[in-house]
Design an enzyme around this catalytic site. Sequence first.
Site, PDB file in Angstrom:
ATOM      1  N   PRO A   8      -5.115  -2.347   3.148  1.00  0.00           N
ATOM      2  CA  PRO A   8      -3.793  -2.668   2.569  1.00  0.00           C
ATOM      3  C   PRO A   8      -2.702  -2.617   3.645  1.00  0.00           C
ATOM      4  O   PRO A   8      -2.264  -1.545   4.051  1.00  0.00           O
ATOM      5  CB  PRO A   8      -3.597  -1.584   1.509  1.00  0.00           C
ATOM      6  N   ASP A 179      -1.899   0.361   8.159  1.00  0.00           N
ATOM      7  CA  ASP A 179      -2.813   0.632   7.048  1.00  0.00           C
ATOM      8  C   ASP A 179      -2.150   1.657   6.132  1.00  0.00           C
ATOM      9  O   ASP A 179      -1.973   2.808   6.503  1.00  0.00           O
ATOM     10  CB  ASP A 179      -4.136   1.172   7.610  1.00  0.00           C
ATOM     11  N   HIS A 180      -1.791   1.219   4.920  1.00  0.00           N
ATOM     12  CA  HIS A 180      -1.028   2.076   4.011  1.00  0.00           C
ATOM     13  C   HIS A 180      -1.863   3.220   3.441  1.00  0.00           C
ATOM     14  O   HIS A 180      -1.319   4.148   2.842  1.00  0.00           O
ATOM     15  CB  HIS A 180      -0.429   1.237   2.875  1.00  0.00           C
ATOM     16  N   ARG A 181      -3.178   3.174   3.624  1.00  0.00           N
ATOM     17  CA  ARG A 181      -4.017   4.298   3.211  1.00  0.00           C
ATOM     18  C   ARG A 181      -3.842   5.482   4.155  1.00  0.00           C
ATOM     19  O   ARG A 181      -4.096   6.629   3.785  1.00  0.00           O
ATOM     20  CB  ARG A 181      -5.494   3.887   3.186  1.00  0.00           C
TER      21      ARG A 181
END
Length: 201
Positions: A8, A179-181
């Site tokens: 994401p 990476d939004h994780r």
Amino acid sequence: TSSIKDIPHFNLTVLVDMTDIIRIKDYYNRNKKVYSINSFIMKSAVLSLSQYPLINSSSPDGINIQLNSIINLGIAVAVKNELFVPVIFDAHLKSLLNLNKEANNLIKKANNLELTPSDMSKSTFTISNLGMKHVEEFNAIINPGNGAILAVSSVIKKPVVHNNEIKIRDTMKATLSADHRIMDGSIVADFMNNFKNNLEN
């Protein structure tokens, strides 16, 4: 495909005043120390990654975060409609001069199609520089195995407010795809402003 499907992405852009760093580069080059703008971009990124190690991390399974104690800097190189990402290993231990030399050697190997698999493995962070292509801004996609990629655009002269006056300055947009994780907008903003500050000061 796996990058877009499984990671994401979100993007954050800063505008960097490159006027003074270009003046420094030109000063070095007059004294026979030939550096590119990319040398200073790489060094600034490495300095910021050392202060913000989460940006240099990855998520192998999409759940857990792997913090990397070393900075292996990938450099995106386009050759004959193909994209290669050779790696400068232990970039955090290397001077501006050594980063410049290694990048030039890897780019030469890429152009001659001489890169080996070991030259292109184990990156922890990647820089994609389209400065030579007259591009104002772009977003890069993350290399799987990295948590972020820095997209660097062209240096363009623009009127900006400098010391409370409107002046023509050399400016450059830099965008981090993250990476939004692993990381959120707050730490990415801090990282990008630190990167910007390194180049401007």
